[in-house]
Design a protein around this motif. Structure first.
Motif, short mmCIF file in Angstrom:
data_model
loop_
_atom_site.label_atom_id
_atom_site.label_comp_id
_atom_site.label_asym_id
_atom_site.label_seq_id
_atom_site.Cartn_x
_atom_site.Cartn_y
_atom_site.Cartn_z
N MET A 59 0.83 -1.20 0.00
CA MET A 59 0.00 0.00 0.00
C MET A 59 0.87 1.25 0.00
N VAL A 60 0.47 2.25 -0.77
CA VAL A 60 1.23 3.49 -0.91
C VAL A 60 0.64 4.56 0.00
N ALA A 61 1.46 5.03 0.95
CA ALA A 61 1.03 6.09 1.87
C ALA A 61 2.24 6.55 2.67
N HIS A 62 2.18 7.77 3.17
CA HIS A 62 3.27 8.29 4.00
C HIS A 62 3.12 7.82 5.44
N ALA A 63 1.89 7.63 5.88
CA ALA A 63 1.62 7.18 7.24
C ALA A 63 0.48 6.16 7.20
N LYS A 64 0.44 5.28 8.20
CA LYS A 64 -0.57 4.22 8.22
C LYS A 64 -1.99 4.76 8.14
N LYS A 65 -2.23 5.89 8.83
CA LYS A 65 -3.59 6.43 8.86
C LYS A 65 -4.05 6.93 7.49
N GLN A 66 -3.11 7.08 6.56
CA GLN A 66 -3.44 7.58 5.22
C GLN A 66 -3.69 6.45 4.22
N ILE A 67 -3.56 5.21 4.64
CA ILE A 67 -3.74 4.08 3.73
C ILE A 67 -5.20 3.98 3.29
N THR A 68 -5.42 3.86 1.97
CA THR A 68 -6.75 3.61 1.44
C THR A 68 -6.67 2.44 0.46
N ALA A 69 -7.77 1.72 0.32
CA ALA A 69 -7.77 0.46 -0.43
C ALA A 69 -7.35 0.63 -1.89
N SER A 70 -7.62 1.79 -2.48
CA SER A 70 -7.35 1.96 -3.90
C SER A 70 -5.90 2.32 -4.21
N ARG A 71 -5.15 2.73 -3.19
CA ARG A 71 -3.80 3.24 -3.44
C ARG A 71 -2.77 2.13 -3.18
N THR A 72 -2.63 1.26 -4.16
CA THR A 72 -1.64 0.18 -4.06
C THR A 72 -0.47 0.48 -4.97
N LEU A 73 0.67 -0.13 -4.67
CA LEU A 73 1.84 0.04 -5.52
C LEU A 73 1.55 -0.48 -6.92
N ASP A 74 0.82 -1.57 -7.00
CA ASP A 74 0.46 -2.13 -8.31
C ASP A 74 -0.33 -1.12 -9.15
N SER A 75 -1.40 -0.60 -8.59
CA SER A 75 -2.30 0.26 -9.38
C SER A 75 -1.68 1.61 -9.70
N MET A 76 -0.85 2.14 -8.81
CA MET A 76 -0.33 3.48 -9.00
C MET A 76 0.98 3.52 -9.79
N TYR A 77 1.77 2.44 -9.70
CA TYR A 77 3.11 2.49 -10.31
C TYR A 77 3.45 1.26 -11.16
#
Length: 263
Positions: free
Chosen positions: A60-78
């Motif tokens: 999961m792509v995020a700067h902090a754990k509280k910012q993790i959302t289901a749609s923001r994965t390394l696969d989908s974004m990069y």
């Protein structure tokens, strides 16, 4: 014949990309930009950064754990966009510009021992896209943040390289796995980017740069100062001191600065 020409192009890029020949733009915390990946890709960033957490077998792509959302994965974004870009160009280059290639920095926020097996498996599924031993124009992934002991770097496959730290005495085999040296600007200066960098701070920064450039073979390793003021004045100052990588959240402005400067 095509692969031979591609290899020759990569060799020329390697020579042209020497520390004195090309300034690298590092798209810092790229996932927080208005157009993650695509904005940096459009401006031909040399290095693109994504922070990653392992969550239930997903990256999961995020700067902090509280910012993790289901749609923001390394696969989908990069990873998937990169694979699609290669697919459009017959898995030879990532872009219609056959001289363009870049690094993807994965800043692991925690649990490198859980992230790396997942990441390596994903990258090895697409060797033409992520393995420069297979394709010299592949996107090279390198690891920053939470990472294994530097004495183990050489054990990892060619799809994985690493971010280095200043002042460390790396063994030759592990040093060859390092893409660049990265460090916090604020360890050396509290300068706000306005006016002139204090001389004593400039001397400390220069020592870091010189030390990295002595990490052979060749011209050593490029240096990135994260947390530096993200201003034209600071970019110019760092380049004049010999830095090779501009860490920025303003990729387009930074590219225009370099074009104007002639770098």
């Amino acid at each position: 014949m095509y692969l031979r020409r591609l290899l020759f192009t990569a060799i020329l890029l390697s020579v042209a990309g020497g520390l004195t020949a090309q300034v690298m733009i590092h798209s810092h915390n790229d996932y927080d930009h208005a157009h993650p990946f695509w904005g940096a890709f459009k401006e031909r960033a040399n290095s693109i950064e994504a922070d990653v957490f392992p969550v239930n077998g997903r990256l999961m792509v995020a700067h902090a754990k509280k910012q993790i959302t289901a749609s923001r994965t390394l696969d989908s974004m990069y990873l998937s966009p990169i694979v699609r870009c290669f697919g459009k160009h017959h898995n030879r280059t990532v872009s219609g510009d056959t001289t363009y290639r870049f690094y993807l920095m994965i800043d692991i926020k925690e649990h490198w021992d859980r992230v790396l097996p997942l990441l390596i498996q994903k990258l090895q599924a697409h060797p033409a896209c992520f393995d420069r031993k297979v394709n010299p124009m592949a996107v090279q992934v390198f690891i920053s943040g939470d990472r294994p002991a530097d004495t183990t770097f050489h054990h990892y496959p060619s799809v994985i390289m690493f971010d280095g730290l200043p002042g460390k005495r790396y063994r030759p085999a592990d040093r060859r796995k390092i893409v660049m040296i990265s460090t916090d600007f604020h360890l050396y200066s509290d300068w706000d980017g306005k006016g002139k960098l204090p001389r004593k701070d400039a001397e400390k920064i220069t020592r870091v740069i010189t030390g990295a450039h002595h990490l052979g073979p060749g011209k050593g390793k490029p240096v990135r100062f994260w947390g530096a003021p993200d201003t034209r004045n600071c970019w110019e100052t760092l380049l004049n001191l010999g830095a090779d990588v501009l860490n920025t959240d303003q990729v387009k402005a930074c590219r225009n600065f370099l074009l104007t400067r002639g770098s």
